[in-house]
Design a protein around this motif. Structure first.
Motif, PDB file in Angstrom:
ATOM      1  N   ARG A  79      86.065  37.040 -60.653  1.00 42.32           N
ATOM      2  CA  ARG A  79      86.675  36.540 -61.886  1.00 42.32           C
ATOM      3  C   ARG A  79      85.671  36.722 -63.011  1.00 42.32           C
ATOM      4  O   ARG A  79      84.473  36.498 -62.821  1.00 42.32           O
ATOM      5  CB  ARG A  79      86.986  35.053 -61.778  1.00 42.32           C
ATOM      6  CG  ARG A  79      88.080  34.706 -60.833  1.00 42.32           C
ATOM      7  CD  ARG A  79      88.479  33.225 -61.005  1.00 42.32           C
ATOM      8  NE  ARG A  79      89.307  32.844 -59.899  1.00 42.32           N
ATOM      9  CZ  ARG A  79      88.981  31.968 -58.969  1.00 42.32           C
ATOM     10  NH1 ARG A  79      87.827  31.342 -59.014  1.00 42.32           N
ATOM     11  NH2 ARG A  79      89.802  31.696 -57.976  1.00 42.32           N
ATOM     12  N   LYS A  80      86.191  37.080 -64.167  1.00 41.17           N
ATOM     13  CA  LYS A  80      85.365  37.148 -65.376  1.00 41.17           C
ATOM     14  C   LYS A  80      85.321  35.761 -65.987  1.00 41.17           C
ATOM     15  O   LYS A  80      86.289  35.008 -65.935  1.00 41.17           O
ATOM     16  CB  LYS A  80      85.951  38.141 -66.392  1.00 41.17           C
ATOM     17  CG  LYS A  80      86.020  39.571 -65.897  1.00 41.17           C
ATOM     18  CD  LYS A  80      84.652  40.165 -65.875  1.00 41.17           C
ATOM     19  CE  LYS A  80      84.763  41.657 -65.508  1.00 41.17           C
ATOM     20  NZ  LYS A  80      83.470  42.211 -65.204  1.00 41.17           N
ATOM     21  N   GLY A  81      84.183  35.409 -66.540  1.00 43.53           N
ATOM     22  CA  GLY A  81      84.046  34.103 -67.167  1.00 43.53           C
ATOM     23  C   GLY A  81      82.588  33.779 -67.414  1.00 43.53           C
ATOM     24  O   GLY A  81      81.718  34.654 -67.341  1.00 43.53           O
ATOM     25  N   SER A  93      78.496  36.610 -65.765  1.00 35.89           N
ATOM     26  CA  SER A  93      79.776  36.795 -66.442  1.00 35.89           C
ATOM     27  C   SER A  93      80.881  37.203 -65.470  1.00 35.89           C
ATOM     28  O   SER A  93      82.059  37.109 -65.791  1.00 35.89           O
ATOM     29  CB  SER A  93      79.650  37.842 -67.550  1.00 35.89           C
ATOM     30  OG  SER A  93      79.222  39.071 -67.023  1.00 35.89           O
ATOM     31  N   THR A  94      80.496  37.664 -64.282  1.00 37.34           N
ATOM     32  CA  THR A  94      81.460  37.934 -63.216  1.00 37.34           C
ATOM     33  C   THR A  94      81.053  37.102 -62.020  1.00 37.34           C
ATOM     34  O   THR A  94      79.934  37.227 -61.513  1.00 37.34           O
ATOM     35  CB  THR A  94      81.475  39.431 -62.822  1.00 37.34           C
ATOM     36  OG1 THR A  94      81.823  40.210 -63.967  1.00 37.34           O
ATOM     37  CG2 THR A  94      82.482  39.691 -61.716  1.00 37.34           C
ATOM     38  N   GLY A  95      81.944  36.241 -61.588  1.00 38.09           N
ATOM     39  CA  GLY A  95      81.686  35.390 -60.435  1.00 38.09           C
ATOM     40  C   GLY A  95      82.464  35.885 -59.237  1.00 38.09           C
ATOM     41  O   GLY A  95      83.626  36.280 -59.350  1.00 38.09           O
ATOM     42  N   TYR A  96      81.798  35.897 -58.084  1.00 37.76           N
ATOM     43  CA  TYR A  96      82.430  36.290 -56.825  1.00 37.76           C
ATOM     44  C   TYR A  96      82.648  35.036 -55.992  1.00 37.76           C
ATOM     45  O   TYR A  96      81.737  34.232 -55.825  1.00 37.76           O
ATOM     46  CB  TYR A  96      81.568  37.310 -56.074  1.00 37.76           C
ATOM     47  CG  TYR A  96      81.454  38.602 -56.829  1.00 37.76           C
ATOM     48  CD1 TYR A  96      82.379  39.612 -56.618  1.00 37.76           C
ATOM     49  CD2 TYR A  96      80.475  38.800 -57.786  1.00 37.76           C
ATOM     50  CE1 TYR A  96      82.312  40.795 -57.336  1.00 37.76           C
ATOM     51  CE2 TYR A  96      80.395  39.974 -58.512  1.00 37.76           C
ATOM     52  CZ  TYR A  96      81.321  40.970 -58.275  1.00 37.76           C
ATOM     53  OH  TYR A  96      81.263  42.132 -58.999  1.00 37.76           O
ATOM     54  N   GLY A 103      88.486  26.304 -48.129  1.00 36.52           N
ATOM     55  CA  GLY A 103      88.536  26.340 -49.583  1.00 36.52           C
ATOM     56  C   GLY A 103      87.761  27.501 -50.157  1.00 36.52           C
ATOM     57  O   GLY A 103      87.205  28.322 -49.444  1.00 36.52           O
ATOM     58  N   GLU A 104      87.745  27.545 -51.454  1.00 35.83           N
ATOM     59  CA  GLU A 104      87.045  28.610 -52.175  1.00 35.83           C
ATOM     60  C   GLU A 104      85.574  28.227 -52.310  1.00 35.83           C
ATOM     61  O   GLU A 104      85.242  27.078 -52.579  1.00 35.83           O
ATOM     62  CB  GLU A 104      87.687  28.753 -53.557  1.00 35.83           C
ATOM     63  CG  GLU A 104      87.162  29.910 -54.350  1.00 35.83           C
ATOM     64  CD  GLU A 104      87.958  30.077 -55.631  1.00 35.83           C
ATOM     65  OE1 GLU A 104      88.953  30.820 -55.614  1.00 35.83           O
ATOM     66  OE2 GLU A 104      87.573  29.438 -56.634  1.00 35.83           O
ATOM     67  N   HIS A 105      84.694  29.211 -52.129  1.00 33.32           N
ATOM     68  CA  HIS A 105      83.260  28.950 -52.219  1.00 33.32           C
ATOM     69  C   HIS A 105      82.630  29.954 -53.178  1.00 33.32           C
ATOM     70  O   HIS A 105      82.695  31.147 -52.978  1.00 33.32           O
ATOM     71  CB  HIS A 105      82.623  29.051 -50.831  1.00 33.32           C
ATOM     72  CG  HIS A 105      81.184  28.666 -50.799  1.00 33.32           C
ATOM     73  ND1 HIS A 105      80.697  27.529 -51.393  1.00 33.32           N
ATOM     74  CD2 HIS A 105      80.111  29.270 -50.246  1.00 33.32           C
ATOM     75  CE1 HIS A 105      79.400  27.452 -51.197  1.00 33.32           C
ATOM     76  NE2 HIS A 105      79.013  28.504 -50.504  1.00 33.32           N
ATOM     77  N   GLY A 106      82.031  29.442 -54.239  1.00 36.51           N
ATOM     78  CA  GLY A 106      81.406  30.288 -55.241  1.00 36.51           C
ATOM     79  C   GLY A 106      81.287  29.501 -56.525  1.00 36.51           C
ATOM     80  O   GLY A 106      81.500  28.289 -56.538  1.00 36.51           O
ATOM     81  N   PRO A 107      80.938  30.105 -57.590  1.00 34.50           N
ATOM     82  CA  PRO A 107      80.748  31.548 -57.801  1.00 34.50           C
ATOM     83  C   PRO A 107      79.337  32.003 -57.408  1.00 34.50           C
ATOM     84  O   PRO A 107      78.398  31.218 -57.382  1.00 34.50           O
ATOM     85  CB  PRO A 107      80.921  31.690 -59.311  1.00 34.50           C
ATOM     86  CG  PRO A 107      80.398  30.401 -59.862  1.00 34.50           C
ATOM     87  CD  PRO A 107      80.791  29.348 -58.838  1.00 34.50           C
ATOM     88  N   PHE A 108      79.255  33.293 -57.105  1.00 35.93           N
ATOM     89  CA  PHE A 108      77.999  33.959 -56.813  1.00 35.93           C
ATOM     90  C   PHE A 108      77.912  35.207 -57.676  1.00 35.93           C
ATOM     91  O   PHE A 108      78.929  35.806 -58.013  1.00 35.93           O
ATOM     92  CB  PHE A 108      77.928  34.385 -55.341  1.00 35.93           C
ATOM     93  CG  PHE A 108      77.963  33.226 -54.386  1.00 35.93           C
ATOM     94  CD1 PHE A 108      76.805  32.524 -54.095  1.00 35.93           C
ATOM     95  CD2 PHE A 108      79.141  32.836 -53.792  1.00 35.93           C
ATOM     96  CE1 PHE A 108      76.835  31.443 -53.230  1.00 35.93           C
ATOM     97  CE2 PHE A 108      79.183  31.765 -52.921  1.00 35.93           C
ATOM     98  CZ  PHE A 108      78.018  31.068 -52.646  1.00 35.93           C
ATOM     99  N   GLY A 109      76.690  35.597 -57.996  1.00 37.98           N
ATOM    100  CA  GLY A 109      76.474  36.871 -58.665  1.00 37.98           C
ATOM    101  C   GLY A 109      76.620  38.001 -57.665  1.00 37.98           C
ATOM    102  O   GLY A 109      76.719  37.774 -56.457  1.00 37.98           O
ATOM    103  N   SER A 110      76.594  39.240 -58.152  1.00 33.38           N
ATOM    104  CA  SER A 110      76.838  40.387 -57.283  1.00 33.38           C
ATOM    105  C   SER A 110      75.799  40.539 -56.181  1.00 33.38           C
ATOM    106  O   SER A 110      76.134  40.878 -55.050  1.00 33.38           O
ATOM    107  CB  SER A 110      76.924  41.672 -58.105  1.00 33.38           C
ATOM    108  OG  SER A 110      75.717  41.876 -58.814  1.00 33.38           O
ATOM    109  N   SER A 111      74.527  40.276 -56.453  1.00 33.37           N
ATOM    110  CA  SER A 111      73.528  40.403 -55.386  1.00 33.37           C
ATOM    111  C   SER A 111      73.540  39.175 -54.474  1.00 33.37           C
ATOM    112  O   SER A 111      73.330  39.297 -53.267  1.00 33.37           O
ATOM    113  CB  SER A 111      72.132  40.651 -55.957  1.00 33.37           C
ATOM    114  OG  SER A 111      71.726  39.582 -56.767  1.00 33.37           O
TER     115      SER A 111
END
Length: 120
Positions: A79-81, A93-96, A103-111
């Motif tokens: 998601r962008k945010g 700015s992009t969360g994974y 449930g949902e677990h995050g956000p994380f950066g790309s690395s």
């Protein structure tokens, strides 16, 4: 199905999906700390994951045994945010986000998403 606010179940499901062949106990705790930094919760996650057969522990070495890896195509969404990475605390700015049964677990950066799942 677990309640979405159950950190033990979320942590157990995270450990059940690791792609690493083996990890040191500190590396496993690094991943668990994305769910909770509370020592009792960390211990409960490790004990429950081991009891359910998702990991094997031998001293300071943890071996994931489920072989059921997280699919980046269907179980990780982006998601962008304006986010803060749950692992490193960086502004992103992009969360994974991992889509787990608990449930949902995050956000994380790309690395960090690759590190937490064992892809890196």
């Amino acid at each position: 199905m677990a309640r979405e606010d159950d950190p033990v179940e979320l942590g157990v499901q995270l450990l059940a999906r690791l792609e690493d062949a083996e990890l040191s106990l500190p590396d496993v705790i690094d991943r668990i700390e994305t769910v909770s930094t509370h020592p009792e919760t960390t211990r409960a996650i490790l004990e429950t994951a081991e009891r359910r057969g998702h990991i094997r522990r031998d001293g300071e070495t943890v071996t994931p045994v489920s072989g059921r890896f997280l699919s980046f195509d269907s179980e990780v969404i982006s998601r962008k945010g304006d986010f803060e990475c749950r692992r490193c605390g960086a502004s992103i700015s992009t969360g994974y986000f991992m889509q787990l049964e608990a449930g949902e677990h995050g956000p994380f950066g790309s690395s960090c998403i690759r590190k937490v799942t064992g892809r890196e």
